[in-house]
Scaffold this motif. Structure first.
Motif, short mmCIF file in Angstrom:
data_model
loop_
_atom_site.label_atom_id
_atom_site.label_comp_id
_atom_site.label_asym_id
_atom_site.label_seq_id
_atom_site.Cartn_x
_atom_site.Cartn_y
_atom_site.Cartn_z
N VAL A 15 4.73 3.34 -8.38
CA VAL A 15 5.59 4.10 -7.47
C VAL A 15 6.81 4.63 -8.21
O VAL A 15 7.30 5.74 -7.91
N LEU A 17 10.34 5.13 -1.18
CA LEU A 17 8.93 4.80 -1.37
C LEU A 17 8.75 3.38 -1.88
O LEU A 17 7.82 2.68 -1.48
N LYS A 35 -1.44 3.25 -2.39
CA LYS A 35 -1.03 2.03 -3.08
C LYS A 35 -0.66 0.94 -2.09
O LYS A 35 -0.95 -0.25 -2.31
N ASN A 36 -0.02 1.32 -0.99
CA ASN A 36 0.44 0.34 -0.01
C ASN A 36 -0.71 -0.33 0.74
O ASN A 36 -0.53 -1.40 1.32
N VAL A 52 1.61 6.86 -2.72
CA VAL A 52 2.23 5.56 -2.42
C VAL A 52 1.58 4.94 -1.20
O VAL A 52 1.41 3.71 -1.12
N SER A 95 7.11 9.13 -8.67
CA SER A 95 8.00 9.72 -7.66
C SER A 95 9.23 10.34 -8.29
O SER A 95 9.70 9.89 -9.35
#
Length: 564
Positions: free
Chosen positions: A135, A147, A19-20, A16, A139
């Motif tokens: 996400v 998240l 990804k962020n 994550v 998860s």
């Protein structure tokens, strides 16, 4: 035990985090137009960027073109993510973002800026479906909400990073620094796995196993994740066999799409029309009209900081409090803040009615930059601002001096920023990734995200008309009513999805089961009590044990005839 749990969630946190980085880059594209406008407005005729001098119409396009293009990208993002996969989609979207930064750097005509803004906004919309679904699909339930909530925090961080760089770099240098972010994102995405949900839907079973093993603590043995994989595979395998037919037609007619879409759209509507969207856009003018007892630009900067703090609060507390309670607390709190501000404005307008109405603060469309613009101008010490005094009055508050009570509306509006971003503003973005079934999750996420941006546009577009019709206090009262009614609606239709598996959430919206409104500590189902007709002798293991005892002449006195 603690080390085992940490090892299980660490890969998901890292995935994550990667990804962020894309969302930080998206935030940079949102913040850059403000820096660009401020820089190009201050050019002199002998500077090298003289061809980029902007008039009012060009400024209006530069400030909004990328935002207009975001919903367009959202429409295509779902199909894009469903066809190519979540990870590959996130990688490919970085290409046009990188190109947009390079165009910015080499631009010498205004239309070059338009092209770059279009690419940045459209690419940002294309990010919506893959980042939101990824996400949710990688998860475990107990950390999914936390998240998912980090996404909005990273967008705000991206915006602030632009303003920070603007204090010591030129706008062209900022484009070079910003262009490094998509490169870093593409490289880091090579080290995280594809979503196991998408791999199963594409009948790539072996890759799905490896992905799940990586995400659950870099497991070396498939047996450690076999139970979860089997449940996931059994739920998705049948959908994969008829995926194309269902995705195109039937799935979008089912209640598993319709009800979640209505829920997400309602959440977006409440979030945008409860007051915070217009407060962001017109913050400086509203603070001026209410005679804030501090510099209006500083107040706007504090507003942005409190929004960031609110998102962090949501990230931390959503796991322990749940989405329902956070949303209710946030929505009711915002409603109270805007209602009290309206009451204050009405009282002040009555007590100060003798002041000349020419002292009112006025507003024009050309002067309505959003919160991003205001914070950036503060950071860069851009204080030169023109206001057309012949336009429609923003508010009938005839106040020429700051009163001893003027801290009240400032405190209330700043509090509303904190409350809204700790719940209702982030709620739909969290829900999008988890409430839709797998076969339509990509497309549905894009459609829902696009709907949210449309509501945001309408909220800002209608604000001036609402002010003319209802005055500022009346508009704030309307916002508070929307908050209270919206909270009531969410009370009846919003399930508590925190700590629930995606299959449990899908079963809720399909009508197979009903999720409790209470937050559960884990996603493991609670064991039901034994039925009355339960007979322990029916257990195979117990039958074998009794046979063993009988073979060794066990009697009721507890003696054995057994030889070791």
């Amino acid at each position: 035990m603690m080390n085992s749990t940490f090892r299980e969630v660490l890969p998901q946190i890292l995935a994550v985090f990667v990804k962020n980085i894309l969302l930080i880059g998206f935030g940079m594209t949102l913040g850059f137009p403000t820096i660009l406008i401020a820089s190009l407005q201050n050019l002199s005729n002998n500077e090298t960027d003289y061809n980029l001098l902007l008039n009012k119409e060009q400024i209006s396009w530069i400030s909004s073109l990328n935002l207009i293009c975001v919903p367009l990208g959202c429409v295509f993002s779902g199909s894009f993510a469903s066809f190519l996969g979540r990870r590959r989609s996130m990688q490919l979207v970085n290409i046009p973002i990188f190109i947009s930064w390079i165009i910015f750097f080499y631009s010498n005509q205004v239309y070059h800026l338009y092209i770059a803004l279009f690419l940045g906004g459209f690419s940002g919309g294309m990010l919506e479906a893959p980042v939101l679904t990824y996400v949710a699909e990688i998860s475990i339930p107990k950390i999914r909400g936390m998240l998912a909530a980090t996404g909005s925090t990273c967008v705000i961080l991206g915006i602030f990073s632009q303003f920070l760089m603007a204090t010591f770099l030129s706008w062209r240098s900022i484009t070079l620094v910003s262009s490094c972010v998509p490169i870093v994102a593409v490289l880091l995405l090579c080290f995280v796995p594809e979503s196991p949900h998408w791999l199963i839907m594409k009948k790539r079973k072996d890759e799905a196993k490896e992905s799940l093993m990586w995400l659950r603590g870099w497991q070396k043995s498939f047996e450690n994740v076999k139970k979860e994989f089997d449940e996931l595979y059994s739920n998705l395998a049948q959908k994969a066999n008829t995926g194309k037919k269902v995705t195109r037609i039937e799935a979008f007619k089912k209640r598993t799409f319709v009800f979640p879409y209505i829920l997400c759209s309602l959440s977006f509507f409440i979030g945008h029309f409860s007051g915070m969207t217009t407060l962001q856009t017109y913050s400086v003018i509203i603070f001026s009209s209410l005679n804030a007892p501090m510099d209006k630009f500083m107040a706007t900067t504090i507003l942005g900081i409190l929004e960031l703090i609110g998102t962090i609060i949501c990230v931390i507390f959503v796991k322990f409090v749940g989405k329902r309670k956070l949303s209710f607390f946030s929505t009711i709190g915002c409603g109270i803040c805007f209602l009290l501000t309206a009451i204050y404005a009405i009282i002040i307008s009555q007590t100060k009615s003798s002041i000349d109405s020419n002292d009112n603060f006025n507003l024009t469309i050309a002067n309505t930059s959003n919160l991003i613009n205001e914070i950036a101008e503060t950071a860069m010490n851009v204080t030169k601002r023109s206001v057309d005094m012949s336009s429609t009055n923003l508010v009938d508050l005839n106040v020429s001096e700051t009163s001893e009570y003027s801290w009240i509306p400032l405190s209330l509006l700043l509090t509303s920023a904190l409350l809204s971003h700790s719940g209702i503003r982030l709620l739909p973005w969290i829900l999008i990734g988890e409430v839709f079934p797998t076969e339509v999750r990509g497309i549905a996420s894009g459609l829902s995200g696009g709907t949210g941006y449309v509501f945001g546009f309408l909220a800002n577009k209608m604000f001036l008309s609402m002010i003319s019709a209802f005055t500022l206090p009346g508009t704030f009262i309307l916002y508070s009513c929307i908050s209270f009614v919206g909270c009531l609606a969410l009370f009846f239709i919003l399930p508590e999805t925190e700590n629930r598996t995606l299959q449990e959430i899908e079963d809720h919206f399909s009508g197979k089961k009903t999720l409790s409104h209470k937050l559960i500590k884990t996603s493991t189902p609670v064991c039901e009590p034994f039925p009355k007709d339960f007979n322990i002798k029916t257990w195979k293991s117990n039958e074998r044990f009794e046979e063993y005892l009988e073979q060794h002449k066990y009697d009721s006195n507890g003696t054995y005839d057994i030889r070791l």
